[in-house]
Design a protein around this motif. Sequence first.
Motif, PDB file in Angstrom:
ATOM      1  N   ALA A   1       3.651   5.831  -2.895  1.00 12.86           N
ATOM      2  CA  ALA A   1       4.912   6.431  -3.338  1.00 12.86           C
ATOM      3  C   ALA A   1       4.948   6.569  -4.851  1.00 12.86           C
ATOM      4  O   ALA A   1       5.403   7.590  -5.381  1.00 12.86           O
ATOM      5  CB  ALA A   1       6.093   5.593  -2.845  1.00 12.86           C
ATOM      6  N   ARG A   2       4.476   5.549  -5.569  1.00 14.83           N
ATOM      7  CA  ARG A   2       4.444   5.625  -7.038  1.00 14.83           C
ATOM      8  C   ARG A   2       3.501   6.724  -7.506  1.00 14.83           C
ATOM      9  O   ARG A   2       3.782   7.439  -8.477  1.00 14.83           O
ATOM     10  CB  ARG A   2       4.032   4.266  -7.612  1.00 14.83           C
ATOM     11  CG  ARG A   2       5.116   3.205  -7.518  1.00 14.83           C
ATOM     12  CD  ARG A   2       4.757   1.972  -8.319  1.00 14.83           C
ATOM     13  NE  ARG A   2       3.749   1.154  -7.668  1.00 14.83           N
ATOM     14  CZ  ARG A   2       4.013   0.119  -6.874  1.00 14.83           C
ATOM     15  NH1 ARG A   2       5.273  -0.231  -6.632  1.00 14.83           N
ATOM     16  NH2 ARG A   2       3.035  -0.586  -6.342  1.00 14.83           N
ATOM     17  N   MET A   3       2.379   6.872  -6.812  1.00 15.08           N
ATOM     18  CA  MET A   3       1.423   7.917  -7.158  1.00 15.08           C
ATOM     19  C   MET A   3       2.013   9.304  -6.939  1.00 15.08           C
ATOM     20  O   MET A   3       1.893  10.199  -7.793  1.00 15.08           O
ATOM     21  CB  MET A   3       0.148   7.739  -6.337  1.00 15.08           C
ATOM     22  CG  MET A   3      -0.935   8.797  -6.578  1.00 15.08           C
ATOM     23  SD  MET A   3      -0.795  10.199  -5.415  1.00 15.08           S
ATOM     24  CE  MET A   3      -1.185   9.375  -3.863  1.00 15.08           C
ATOM     25  N   LEU A   4       2.707   9.489  -5.806  1.00 15.80           N
ATOM     26  CA  LEU A   4       3.336  10.774  -5.528  1.00 15.80           C
ATOM     27  C   LEU A   4       4.433  11.079  -6.547  1.00 15.80           C
ATOM     28  O   LEU A   4       4.601  12.223  -6.980  1.00 15.80           O
ATOM     29  CB  LEU A   4       3.918  10.783  -4.115  1.00 15.80           C
ATOM     30  CG  LEU A   4       2.907  10.787  -2.962  1.00 15.80           C
ATOM     31  CD1 LEU A   4       3.625  10.621  -1.628  1.00 15.80           C
ATOM     32  CD2 LEU A   4       2.091  12.080  -2.971  1.00 15.80           C
ATOM     33  N   ASP A   5       5.172  10.045  -6.945  1.00 18.47           N
ATOM     34  CA  ASP A   5       6.229  10.196  -7.939  1.00 18.47           C
ATOM     35  C   ASP A   5       5.664  10.785  -9.233  1.00 18.47           C
ATOM     36  O   ASP A   5       6.219  11.734  -9.795  1.00 18.47           O
ATOM     37  CB  ASP A   5       6.858   8.830  -8.199  1.00 18.47           C
ATOM     38  CG  ASP A   5       8.178   8.917  -8.931  1.00 18.47           C
ATOM     39  OD1 ASP A   5       9.120   9.492  -8.369  1.00 18.47           O
ATOM     40  OD2 ASP A   5       8.270   8.422 -10.066  1.00 18.47           O
ATOM     41  N   LYS A   6       4.561  10.227  -9.690  1.00 17.13           N
ATOM     42  CA  LYS A   6       3.947  10.691 -10.944  1.00 17.13           C
ATOM     43  C   LYS A   6       3.347  12.088 -10.783  1.00 17.13           C
ATOM     44  O   LYS A   6       3.336  12.890 -11.720  1.00 17.13           O
ATOM     45  CB  LYS A   6       2.909   9.687 -11.420  1.00 17.13           C
ATOM     46  CG  LYS A   6       3.531   8.372 -11.897  1.00 17.13           C
ATOM     47  CD  LYS A   6       2.476   7.353 -12.291  1.00 17.13           C
ATOM     48  CE  LYS A   6       3.122   6.119 -12.934  1.00 17.13           C
ATOM     49  NZ  LYS A   6       4.047   5.419 -12.027  1.00 17.13           N
ATOM     50  N   LYS A   7       2.828  12.393  -9.589  1.00 18.01           N
ATOM     51  CA  LYS A   7       2.279  13.732  -9.346  1.00 18.01           C
ATOM     52  C   LYS A   7       3.359  14.802  -9.441  1.00 18.01           C
ATOM     53  O   LYS A   7       3.129  15.892  -9.976  1.00 18.01           O
ATOM     54  CB  LYS A   7       1.615  13.797  -7.957  1.00 18.01           C
ATOM     55  CG  LYS A   7       0.186  13.311  -7.933  1.00 18.01           C
ATOM     56  CD  LYS A   7      -0.461  13.675  -6.608  1.00 18.01           C
ATOM     57  CE  LYS A   7      -1.960  13.415  -6.644  1.00 18.01           C
ATOM     58  NZ  LYS A   7      -2.614  13.862  -5.381  1.00 18.01           N
TER      59      LYS A   7
ATOM     60  N   ALA B   1       0.841  -1.207   0.000  1.00 15.90           N
ATOM     61  CA  ALA B   1       0.000   0.000   0.000  1.00 15.90           C
ATOM     62  C   ALA B   1       0.873   1.253   0.000  1.00 15.90           C
ATOM     63  O   ALA B   1       0.593   2.223  -0.718  1.00 15.90           O
ATOM     64  CB  ALA B   1      -0.922  -0.007   1.221  1.00 15.90           C
ATOM     65  N   GLY B   2       1.948   1.216   0.790  1.00 10.14           N
ATOM     66  CA  GLY B   2       2.852   2.359   0.836  1.00 10.14           C
ATOM     67  C   GLY B   2       3.578   2.562  -0.474  1.00 10.14           C
ATOM     68  O   GLY B   2       3.786   3.698  -0.922  1.00 10.14           O
ATOM     69  N   LEU B   3       3.972   1.461  -1.126  1.00  7.36           N
ATOM     70  CA  LEU B   3       4.638   1.558  -2.421  1.00  7.36           C
ATOM     71  C   LEU B   3       3.716   2.172  -3.465  1.00  7.36           C
ATOM     72  O   LEU B   3       4.146   2.979  -4.297  1.00  7.36           O
ATOM     73  CB  LEU B   3       5.097   0.173  -2.877  1.00  7.36           C
ATOM     74  CG  LEU B   3       6.251  -0.463  -2.084  1.00  7.36           C
ATOM     75  CD1 LEU B   3       6.451  -1.911  -2.510  1.00  7.36           C
ATOM     76  CD2 LEU B   3       7.539   0.324  -2.281  1.00  7.36           C
ATOM     77  N   ALA B   4       2.442   1.807  -3.422  1.00  4.69           N
ATOM     78  CA  ALA B   4       1.473   2.368  -4.371  1.00  4.69           C
ATOM     79  C   ALA B   4       1.332   3.873  -4.168  1.00  4.69           C
ATOM     80  O   ALA B   4       1.255   4.637  -5.139  1.00  4.69           O
ATOM     81  CB  ALA B   4       0.122   1.675  -4.211  1.00  4.69           C
TER      82      ALA B   4
END
Length: 366
Positions: free
Chosen positions: A165-171, A160-163
């Motif tokens: 982090a990936r979302m924040l990366d793209k933002k 859940a945390g990795l997901a």
Amino acid sequence: MKEIKRIVLTGGPCAGKTTALVRIIEHFSSRGFKVFTVPEVPTMFTQSGMDYLTKNKEFFYEGEKATLEIQLALEDKFLRMAQACTEPCVIVCDRGTMDISAYMQPELWEQLCKDVGYTTPQLRDDRYDAVLHLVSAADGAEQFYTTSNNASRNETADEAGLAIARMLDKKVIGAWAGHSHLRVINNQEDFNRKLNRVLKEISHVLGLPQPIEEERKYMVEVVGEMPDCIESEITQTYLTAEPGAEVRLRRRGWQGKFVNVLTTKKKISDTEQLETERQVSNNIYRSLLQQADPYRKTIRKNRKSFIWKGQYFELDTYLEPVKGLMILETKGIANHEDVNFPPFIKVKEDITGKTQYYNYNIALRG
């Protein structure tokens, strides 16, 4: 007054920024540069009592406004110090103004800009010479993802945390989309390769000669639904130039906004070339069009940029002078490293190094 280059180093959670900053200071100091590093303001604020996850809207807004104001003030003060130095200087910002926008709604960001007296283009396009985004380890290098080196980080190391982090990366990438020199630094199987790519990109901005390298290119077709990506329209015109040089004028449109960039490439030896680029106004853009190379047509294409398993791709669909040609280009993937082709892409041919597919040659009049 001497020109001081300002560079943003940003990225998603656990991307390697802290290590990269140390390497940048060591590398360019040894080459005679005075390296100024602007500290990451949100971390300073979090350690001093700010809560960016608060549900108190007024507290949140005042905290974000203060964050932006201090970010601007620090950058301006470091610029004045750099201008007073006698040696060559470079300023590296640990995150920049647009990172703040990635953590709030667009309407609130626009209000914040208005209150501090800036516009988004001024904060994104005009302040910095380059933006280097390091991809989070959560995307393609999950085994190296950790939160232990930053007490302010809220993303956990589970799925859940990795997901998140990936979302924040793209933002964060989306917040900087539209900057003329946004470079996304892939995760690599060897972290040192990731850091070397950072050093190479900064050297480029500083006008230092670089090794001649081929980006890997493939003729492809799309066979499935693409994920979220940054879409832009590109118009590319080649200008008349001296022998051995290539001069390109590019207009890139994104969400109704346009950025014009003039790029010059000149080979200085069999193994090195000097590449410079600068953003130009609409008036200069129109004036430079008068110098268009009469032997080459204008290229028009649509570009979709995305990350897949920690690797950054650009997919160009050509509209003119050829129609329907689709070329996928990798960014910063080492020659020995496998490309993580996404399932919605079918590779028809590896065209790396095939000169007929260089934009410069595609533009040739028949």
